[in-house]
Motif scaffolding. Structure first.
Motif, PDB file in Angstrom:
ATOM      1  N   ARG A  32       0.816  -1.224   0.000  1.00  0.00           N
ATOM      2  CA  ARG A  32       0.000   0.000   0.000  1.00  0.00           C
ATOM      3  C   ARG A  32       0.850   1.275   0.000  1.00  0.00           C
ATOM      4  O   ARG A  32       0.558   2.211  -0.754  1.00  0.00           O
ATOM      5  N   PRO A  33       1.928   1.386   0.802  1.00  0.00           N
ATOM      6  CA  PRO A  33       2.735   2.614   0.773  1.00  0.00           C
ATOM      7  C   PRO A  33       3.353   2.909  -0.606  1.00  0.00           C
ATOM      8  O   PRO A  33       3.457   4.065  -1.004  1.00  0.00           O
ATOM      9  N   ALA A  34       3.730   1.874  -1.340  1.00  0.00           N
ATOM     10  CA  ALA A  34       4.282   2.099  -2.681  1.00  0.00           C
ATOM     11  C   ALA A  34       3.227   2.669  -3.615  1.00  0.00           C
ATOM     12  O   ALA A  34       3.501   3.558  -4.425  1.00  0.00           O
ATOM     13  N   LEU A  35       2.001   2.189  -3.484  1.00  0.00           N
ATOM     14  CA  LEU A  35       0.903   2.714  -4.295  1.00  0.00           C
ATOM     15  C   LEU A  35       0.578   4.152  -3.906  1.00  0.00           C
ATOM     16  O   LEU A  35       0.325   4.994  -4.763  1.00  0.00           O
ATOM     17  N   GLU A  36       0.601   4.427  -2.608  1.00  0.00           N
ATOM     18  CA  GLU A  36       0.342   5.792  -2.144  1.00  0.00           C
ATOM     19  C   GLU A  36       1.408   6.748  -2.669  1.00  0.00           C
ATOM     20  O   GLU A  36       1.100   7.854  -3.099  1.00  0.00           O
ATOM     21  N   GLN A  37       2.663   6.330  -2.645  1.00  0.00           N
ATOM     22  CA  GLN A  37       3.740   7.174  -3.161  1.00  0.00           C
ATOM     23  C   GLN A  37       3.566   7.429  -4.654  1.00  0.00           C
ATOM     24  O   GLN A  37       3.750   8.539  -5.121  1.00  0.00           O
ATOM     25  N   ALA A  38       3.186   6.414  -5.391  1.00  0.00           N
ATOM     26  CA  ALA A  38       3.005   6.559  -6.833  1.00  0.00           C
ATOM     27  C   ALA A  38       1.892   7.545  -7.165  1.00  0.00           C
ATOM     28  O   ALA A  38       1.929   8.203  -8.205  1.00  0.00           O
ATOM     29  N   ALA A  39       0.908   7.684  -6.275  1.00  0.00           N
ATOM     30  CA  ALA A  39      -0.233   8.563  -6.531  1.00  0.00           C
ATOM     31  C   ALA A  39      -0.069   9.954  -5.940  1.00  0.00           C
ATOM     32  O   ALA A  39      -0.895  10.822  -6.195  1.00  0.00           O
ATOM     33  N   ALA A  42       2.950  15.389  -4.789  1.00  0.00           N
ATOM     34  CA  ALA A  42       3.922  16.165  -4.022  1.00  0.00           C
ATOM     35  C   ALA A  42       5.217  15.393  -3.786  1.00  0.00           C
ATOM     36  O   ALA A  42       6.273  15.984  -3.586  1.00  0.00           O
ATOM     37  N   ARG A  43       5.147  14.070  -3.809  1.00  0.00           N
ATOM     38  CA  ARG A  43       6.328  13.237  -3.529  1.00  0.00           C
ATOM     39  C   ARG A  43       6.961  12.691  -4.796  1.00  0.00           C
ATOM     40  O   ARG A  43       7.900  11.925  -4.741  1.00  0.00           O
ATOM     41  N   GLY A  44       6.463  13.058  -5.944  1.00  0.00           N
ATOM     42  CA  GLY A  44       6.964  12.454  -7.166  1.00  0.00           C
ATOM     43  C   GLY A  44       6.313  11.101  -7.334  1.00  0.00           C
ATOM     44  O   GLY A  44       5.372  10.756  -6.637  1.00  0.00           O
ATOM     45  N   TYR A  45       6.793  10.338  -8.247  1.00  0.00           N
ATOM     46  CA  TYR A  45       6.249   9.009  -8.449  1.00  0.00           C
ATOM     47  C   TYR A  45       7.378   8.040  -8.648  1.00  0.00           C
ATOM     48  O   TYR A  45       8.544   8.421  -8.642  1.00  0.00           O
ATOM     49  N   VAL A  46       7.074   6.787  -8.790  1.00  0.00           N
ATOM     50  CA  VAL A  46       8.069   5.720  -8.783  1.00  0.00           C
ATOM     51  C   VAL A  46       9.216   5.968  -9.768  1.00  0.00           C
ATOM     52  O   VAL A  46      10.358   5.671  -9.497  1.00  0.00           O
ATOM     53  N   PHE A  47       8.923   6.572 -10.914  1.00  0.00           N
ATOM     54  CA  PHE A  47       9.937   6.758 -11.951  1.00  0.00           C
ATOM     55  C   PHE A  47      10.592   8.129 -11.912  1.00  0.00           C
ATOM     56  O   PHE A  47      11.361   8.466 -12.787  1.00  0.00           O
ATOM     57  N   SER A  48      10.306   8.933 -10.907  1.00  0.00           N
ATOM     58  CA  SER A  48      10.790  10.310 -10.899  1.00  0.00           C
ATOM     59  C   SER A  48      12.309  10.392 -10.910  1.00  0.00           C
ATOM     60  O   SER A  48      12.864  11.289 -11.521  1.00  0.00           O
ATOM     61  N   SER A  49      13.004   9.495 -10.233  1.00  0.00           N
ATOM     62  CA  SER A  49      14.464   9.601 -10.204  1.00  0.00           C
ATOM     63  C   SER A  49      15.044   9.445 -11.600  1.00  0.00           C
ATOM     64  O   SER A  49      15.983  10.140 -11.957  1.00  0.00           O
ATOM     65  N   GLN A  50      14.468   8.571 -12.411  1.00  0.00           N
ATOM     66  CA  GLN A  50      14.956   8.418 -13.780  1.00  0.00           C
ATOM     67  C   GLN A  50      14.657   9.669 -14.597  1.00  0.00           C
ATOM     68  O   GLN A  50      15.473  10.102 -15.403  1.00  0.00           O
TER      69      GLN A  50
END
Length: 99
Positions: A32-39, A42-50
């Motif tokens: 669930r926390p990974a899904l929350e981060q992706a949505a 304000a925190r970016g999303y899973v691919f933001s570092s790339q």
């Protein structure tokens, strides 16, 4: 609460289950926390570092190309031709862009 279904390969499912078991939580609670981060915009999303790395590389290369172009337009032209050839070789450039 809404329920979702996703398909993942068996090996990933097994690894996630082991991590959840080791933490003493359900699989849903673990992911669930990974899904929350992706949505969360304000925190970016899973691919933001790339994306951030790509943006930084483009900025740096633009600065370098501008400097080289001012010093030696011929060197810039040759470098761009070499870059297009390398990108085309790796399948990273559309065929019509190699002309």
């Amino acid at each position: 609460m809404t329920k979702i279904s996703i398909r993942i390969d068996e090996a990933l499912h097994a690894r996630l289950n082991r991590r959840a078991d080791a933490a003493g939580v359900s699989l849903s609670h673990l992911i669930r926390p990974a899904l929350e981060q992706a949505a969360d915009p304000a925190r970016g999303y899973v691919f933001s570092s790339q994306d951030e790395i790509l943006a930084t590389c483009i900025q740096i290369l633009s600065i370098v190309a501008t400097g080289i172009g001012q010093q030696s337009p011929k060197a810039l032209e040759q470098g761009m031709a070499d870059a297009r050839a390398i990108l085309a070789e790796r399948g990273l450039l559309a065929p019509e862009a190699t002309r």
